[in-house]
Design an enzyme around this catalytic site. Structure first.
Site, PDB file in Angstrom:
ATOM      1  CD  GLU A 127      -2.819  -1.349   2.364  1.00  0.00           C
ATOM      2  OE1 GLU A 127      -2.814  -0.462   3.230  1.00  0.00           O
ATOM      3  OE2 GLU A 127      -3.556  -2.347   2.424  1.00  0.00           O
ATOM      4  CG  ASN A 168      -0.746  -7.170  -1.216  1.00  0.00           C
ATOM      5  OD1 ASN A 168      -1.315  -7.806  -2.106  1.00  0.00           O
ATOM      6  ND2 ASN A 168      -1.270  -7.002  -0.007  1.00  0.00           N
ATOM      7  CG  HIS A 204     -10.072  -5.792   0.624  1.00  0.00           C
ATOM      8  ND1 HIS A 204     -10.373  -6.858   1.437  1.00  0.00           N
ATOM      9  CD2 HIS A 204      -8.757  -5.536   0.809  1.00  0.00           C
ATOM     10  CE1 HIS A 204      -9.284  -7.230   2.101  1.00  0.00           C
ATOM     11  NE2 HIS A 204      -8.288  -6.452   1.730  1.00  0.00           N
ATOM     12  CD  GLU A 233      -4.848  -7.843   1.917  1.00  0.00           C
ATOM     13  OE1 GLU A 233      -5.727  -7.065   2.324  1.00  0.00           O
ATOM     14  OE2 GLU A 233      -3.638  -7.612   2.059  1.00  0.00           O
ATOM     15  CG  ASP A 235     -13.040  -8.938   1.849  1.00  0.00           C
ATOM     16  OD1 ASP A 235     -12.817  -8.035   1.019  1.00  0.00           O
ATOM     17  OD2 ASP A 235     -12.817  -8.795   3.069  1.00  0.00           O
TER      18      ASP A 235
HETATM   19  O1  G3I Z   1      -4.582  -7.247  18.954  1.00  0.00           O
HETATM   20  C1  G3I Z   1      -5.410  -6.192  19.483  1.00  0.00           C
HETATM   21  C2  G3I Z   1      -5.988  -6.575  20.790  1.00  0.00           C
HETATM   22  O2  G3I Z   1      -4.961  -6.747  21.721  1.00  0.00           O
HETATM   23  C3  G3I Z   1      -6.965  -5.484  21.236  1.00  0.00           C
HETATM   24  O3  G3I Z   1      -7.599  -5.866  22.420  1.00  0.00           O
HETATM   25  C4  G3I Z   1      -8.023  -5.227  20.174  1.00  0.00           C
HETATM   26  C5  G3I Z   1      -8.970  -4.103  20.541  1.00  0.00           C
HETATM   27  O4  G3I Z   1      -9.387  -3.380  19.402  1.00  0.00           O
HETATM   28  O5  G3I Z   1      -7.368  -4.886  18.977  1.00  0.00           O
HETATM   29  C6  G3I Z   1      -6.515  -5.905  18.487  1.00  0.00           C
HETATM   30  O6  G3I Z   1      -5.917  -5.466  17.329  1.00  0.00           O
HETATM   31  C7  G3I Z   1      -6.748  -5.410  16.166  1.00  0.00           C
HETATM   32  C8  G3I Z   1      -6.166  -6.359  15.129  1.00  0.00           C
HETATM   33  O7  G3I Z   1      -6.879  -6.240  13.924  1.00  0.00           O
HETATM   34  C9  G3I Z   1      -6.216  -7.817  15.573  1.00  0.00           C
HETATM   35  O8  G3I Z   1      -7.535  -8.216  15.748  1.00  0.00           O
HETATM   36  C10 G3I Z   1      -6.758  -3.989  15.645  1.00  0.00           C
HETATM   37  O9  G3I Z   1      -7.440  -3.162  16.570  1.00  0.00           O
HETATM   38  C11 G3I Z   1      -7.429  -3.948  14.301  1.00  0.00           C
HETATM   39  O10 G3I Z   1      -7.274  -2.637  13.752  1.00  0.00           O
HETATM   40  C12 G3I Z   1      -6.790  -4.943  13.373  1.00  0.00           C
HETATM   41  O11 G3I Z   1      -7.459  -4.886  12.126  1.00  0.00           O
HETATM   42  C13 G3I Z   1      -6.779  -5.472  11.044  1.00  0.00           C
HETATM   43  C14 G3I Z   1      -6.485  -4.417   9.981  1.00  0.00           C
HETATM   44  O12 G3I Z   1      -5.862  -5.046   8.879  1.00  0.00           O
HETATM   45  C15 G3I Z   1      -5.588  -3.326  10.514  1.00  0.00           C
HETATM   46  O13 G3I Z   1      -5.136  -2.486   9.497  1.00  0.00           O
HETATM   47  C16 G3I Z   1      -7.657  -6.550  10.467  1.00  0.00           C
HETATM   48  O14 G3I Z   1      -7.796  -7.614  11.419  1.00  0.00           O
HETATM   49  C17 G3I Z   1      -7.037  -7.102   9.180  1.00  0.00           C
HETATM   50  O15 G3I Z   1      -7.959  -7.942   8.538  1.00  0.00           O
HETATM   51  C18 G3I Z   1      -6.715  -5.947   8.241  1.00  0.00           C
HETATM   52  O16 G3I Z   1      -6.087  -6.481   7.100  1.00  0.00           O
HETATM   53  C19 G3I Z   1      -5.724  -5.527   6.076  1.00  0.00           C
HETATM   54  C20 G3I Z   1      -4.465  -6.037   5.433  1.00  0.00           C
HETATM   55  O17 G3I Z   1      -3.471  -6.275   6.406  1.00  0.00           O
HETATM   56  C21 G3I Z   1      -3.961  -5.062   4.376  1.00  0.00           C
HETATM   57  N1  G3I Z   1      -4.998  -4.775   3.392  1.00  0.00           N
HETATM   58  C22 G3I Z   1      -6.290  -4.339   3.965  1.00  0.00           C
HETATM   59  C23 G3I Z   1      -6.786  -5.358   4.979  1.00  0.00           C
HETATM   60  C24 G3I Z   1      -8.166  -4.997   5.492  1.00  0.00           C
HETATM   61  O18 G3I Z   1      -8.139  -3.789   6.202  1.00  0.00           O
END
Ligand code: G3I
Length: 303
Positions: A127, A168, A204, A233, A235
């Site tokens: 990105e 990516n 996405h 990725e 969906d």
């Molecule tokens: O691990 C913490 C946890 O300790 C905490 O209690 C909780 C409370 O919010 O947050 C947890 O972290 C979260 C993490 O996912 C794990 O679940 C983050 O807040 C959350 O922002 C994070 O979101 C991820 C996101 O990337 C962040 O940018 C999504 O799961 C993940 O699917 C998403 O994936 C991205 C790709 O990496 C790049 N392309 C876009 C894609 C979708 O956004």
């Protein structure tokens, strides 16, 4: 073939999913993963904040759990991701110039070295572009300048010479200003011998950004530069027949491009999708196959 992975394999492709380490204790999740998929991408566990929360101290545990689960069952692993502006620990954002350069090189060396020989493809840079095709204003761009992407790919090649190195991004799935900028980058790298093996198209999709009409054509123009293309990725928001038809189009586009080597969906079940309250995946919240699943399996030639 009666599963996504087996059907894709018969077409010379993999079919993968994003996996979260903290779901590996849920039997329905694991059974679906093991039955249907032959590639995995850790959804968050290989991001910089997860692996190196403090400079120089690395936490591999959660990612290792995914890698060993996958490799123990003959699944390949996509590494996601080494250099990305998001999910960066605070300390990285505070580094300047040569300190950021050496921290980035060290991160690439340590992380790729830890799994050397075990990761099929790495998202080396994720990105890096804005929608209008300019460079995203990240700490890497500000401190290291335009050359940071090339530096990262050169470091990555040295750290694990057998891994496929990918760029990516999202909203690059059709031809537009952003994908044109990525295209120019890849073309330049190929012309100058900068290592790059693949381009990942996140894919996405929702009503605001539907499957583009020139999706296949866009994948093909990148493949024509001499790199593999991967759908990394996938969906698609929606439900029922409309969603199924969109998934079918994506699979057909990949199959029509010989260098499209695999498809990864961004999660096993709607229950754990990153899209809040969304239903963009192939299995519903109870792990039932959706019409989209049937469409994908059929498009892959399975039944
Ligand atoms: O691990 C913490 C946890 O300790 C905490 O209690 C909780 C409370 O919010 O947050 C947890 O972290 C979260 C993490 O996912 C794990 O679940 C983050 O807040 C959350 O922002 C994070 O979101 C991820 C996101 O990337 C962040 O940018 C999504 O799961 C993940 O699917 C998403 O994936 C991205 C790709 O990496 C790049 N392309 C876009 C894609 C979708 O956004």
């Amino acid at each position: 073939a009666s599963t996504l992975g087996a059907a894709a394999a018969e077409r010379g492709r993999y079919f993968g999913t994003a996996v979260a380490a903290n779901r590996l204790g849920e039997s329905d999740y694991v059974n679906t993963l093991n039955r249907e998929f032959n590639s995995v991408t850790p959804e968050n566990e290989m991001k910089w904040d997860a692996l190196e929360p403090n400079q120089g101290s690395f936490n591999y545990g959660n990612a290792d759990r995914i890698v060993s689960h996958a490799r123990g069952r003959g699944m390949s692993v996509r590494g996601h991701t080494l250099v990305w502006h998001s999910q960066l620990p605070g300390w990285v954002n505070n580094l300047s110039g040569s300190n950021l350069r050496s921290a980035t090189n060290n991160h690439i060396n340590q992380v790729m070295g830890h799994w050397r020989g075990q990761i099929h493809s790495w998202d080396v840079v994720n990105e890096a572009f804005e929608e209008n095709g300019t460079r995203r204003n990240s700490v890497f761009q500000r401190q290291l300048g335009n050359g940071y992407i090339e530096e990262a790919f050169r470091a990555a090649r040295a750290a694990d010479p057998n891994a496929k190195l990918c760029y990516n991004d999202y909203n690059t799935d059709g031809q537009n200003a952003k994908s044109n900028a990525v295209y120019a980058l890849v073309q330049d790298f190929r012309n100058r011998g900068v290592p790059i093996d693949c381009v990942g198209f996140q894919s996405h999709f929702n009503s605001q950004s539907p499957v583009p009409s020139d999706y296949q054509q866009n994948l093909q123009r990148f493949a024509n530069l001499g790199v593999d293309v991967q759908i990394t990725e996938l969906d698609i928001e929606g439900s029922g027949t409309a969603q199924a038809n969109n998934y079918r189009r994506v699979v057909e586009a990949c199959l029509a491009v010989s260098r499209c080597t695999g498809i990864t969906v961004w999660g096993v079940t709607d229950k754990y999708s990153w899209r809040p309250n969304g239903t963009p995946l192939l299995f519903d919240g109870n792990y039932n196959k959706k019409p989209a699943y049937d469409a994908v399996l059929a498009a892959l030639g399975g039944s």
